[in-house]
Design an enzyme around this catalytic site. Structure first.
Site, PDB file in Angstrom:
ATOM      1  N   HIS A 110     101.825  20.479  56.425  1.00 12.44           N
ATOM      2  CA  HIS A 110     100.643  20.336  55.812  1.00 12.44           C
ATOM      3  C   HIS A 110     100.479  20.773  54.200  1.00 12.44           C
ATOM      4  CE1 HIS A 110     100.687  24.645  57.320  1.00 12.44           C
ATOM      5  NE2 HIS A 110      99.722  24.927  56.159  1.00 12.44           N
ATOM      6  N   HIS A 112      99.973  23.344  52.157  1.00 10.68           N
ATOM      7  CA  HIS A 112      99.636  24.742  51.641  1.00 10.68           C
ATOM      8  C   HIS A 112     101.162  24.943  50.934  1.00 10.68           C
ATOM      9  CE1 HIS A 112      96.583  26.239  54.585  1.00 10.68           C
ATOM     10  NE2 HIS A 112      96.023  25.759  53.183  1.00 10.68           N
ATOM     11  N   ASP A 114     103.190  27.050  51.181  1.00 16.64           N
ATOM     12  CA  ASP A 114     104.472  27.673  51.903  1.00 16.64           C
ATOM     13  C   ASP A 114     105.034  26.453  52.607  1.00 16.64           C
ATOM     14  OD1 ASP A 114     102.435  27.393  53.469  1.00 16.64           O
ATOM     15  OD2 ASP A 114     103.009  28.876  55.001  1.00 16.64           O
ATOM     16  N   HIS A 173      94.777  25.619  61.713  1.00 27.56           N
ATOM     17  CA  HIS A 173      95.148  26.332  60.728  1.00 27.56           C
ATOM     18  C   HIS A 173      94.593  25.725  59.387  1.00 27.56           C
ATOM     19  CE1 HIS A 173      97.280  28.618  57.695  1.00 27.56           C
ATOM     20  NE2 HIS A 173      97.949  27.291  57.174  1.00 27.56           N
ATOM     21  N   ASN A 204      96.209  33.490  57.291  1.00 27.75           N
ATOM     22  CA  ASN A 204      95.403  32.736  56.162  1.00 27.75           C
ATOM     23  C   ASN A 204      94.456  31.686  56.972  1.00 27.75           C
ATOM     24  OD1 ASN A 204      94.426  31.368  54.133  1.00 27.75           O
ATOM     25  ND2 ASN A 204      96.308  30.344  53.416  1.00 27.75           N
TER      26      ASN A 204
END
Ligand SMILES: [Zn+2]
Length: 255
Positions: A110, A112, A114, A173, A204
């Site tokens: 995804h 993000h 990280d 998420h 998060n």
């Protein structure tokens, strides 16, 4: 008088030395793999599958982050990048020295940081980076590079003797989170859709859908009931109870 001065001088010297020494001893950081360290850790799950564990910060705190390295006869597949460019460079070099195999492609789960911050390190080496259309769109908006949007709701990629299945279960998420299934080894890389057992909260949630998330986890549970290993985006790997733990956190988020 002179003797007194000498003694006082000696005391000052001793105090200064001791204070400096003791202070140094007290403030020294504990010997552990830490935050700003650029050192990734390797965790072997099966002969051909490793977790690459990196470290990054969120809200001023340092957290570990998991990605996968999958060995196939034709080369290596990487799932998600480490959390910093430096750790991504280290990962790519370590793969070459540890396994002497080329990296076939990277899958990002995804958009993000990280999961994707290291994408430029792969692209500058002409390693293909695959994502869904949705992830590619968000990544472009956020400046995380431009992955090839070849993945659909369910796609099976071949890497020689190893298959890599990706599955989009719905919003959790993040709106674009996918999971990765390794059918030969029964390993499920659930990414940030799923929390580790030691996680006491959902982490998060700024892009999360707290209503849809439970249903998305249940779709993964019913699709991969024979998963033997489940790897979350952060924290320790385990079994399918990580999915049930995530559902519990969603039902009672303040526990
Ligand atoms: Zn995320």
């Amino acid at each position: 008088m002179l003797r007194d001065r000498k003694i006082r001088f000696l005391l000052v010297v001793m105090f200064t030395f001791c204070f400096g020494y003791c202070q140094t001893t007290i403030v020294s950081p504990p010997a552990s793999s830490d935050s700003d360290s650029n050192t990734i850790e390797w965790i072997k799950i099966k002969e051909s599958v490793w977790i690459h564990k990196s470290f990054g910060s969120f809200d001023g705190k340092t957290y570990p982050s998991n990605g996968l390295v999958v060995l196939a006869n034709k080369g290596v597949v990487v799932i998600d990048t480490p959390w910093t460019i430096a750790q991504t460079e280290e990962l790519i070099q370590s793969i070459q020295s540890k396994f002497q195999k080329e990296i076939l492609f990277l899958v990002v789960t995804h958009a993000h940081d990280d999961r994707m911050v290291g994408v430029p390190s792969f692209q500058k080496r002409n390693i293909p980076v695959y994502s869904t259309k949705q992830t590619a769109k968000i990544a472009k908006e956020k400046g995380y590079g431009v992955p090839s949007p070849i993945l659909d709701i369910q796609t099976r990629l071949s890497a020689g003797n190893v298959s890599i299945e990706v599955f989009y279960p719905g919003h959790g998420h993040s709106p674009d989170n996918i999971v990765v299934w390794l059918p030969e080894t029964h390993i499920l890389f659930a990414g940030c859709l799923v929390k580790a057992l030691e996680a006491g909260d959902l982490g998060n949630v700024k892009d999360a859908d707290l209503l849809q998330w439970e249903l998305s986890v249940k779709r993964v549970l019913s699709r991969y009931p024979d998963a033997e290993v489940v790897v979350p985006g952060h924290g320790n790997w385990g079994k399918l109870d990580l999915l049930r733990h995530t559902i519990r956190l969603l039902i009672t988020p303040n526990d």
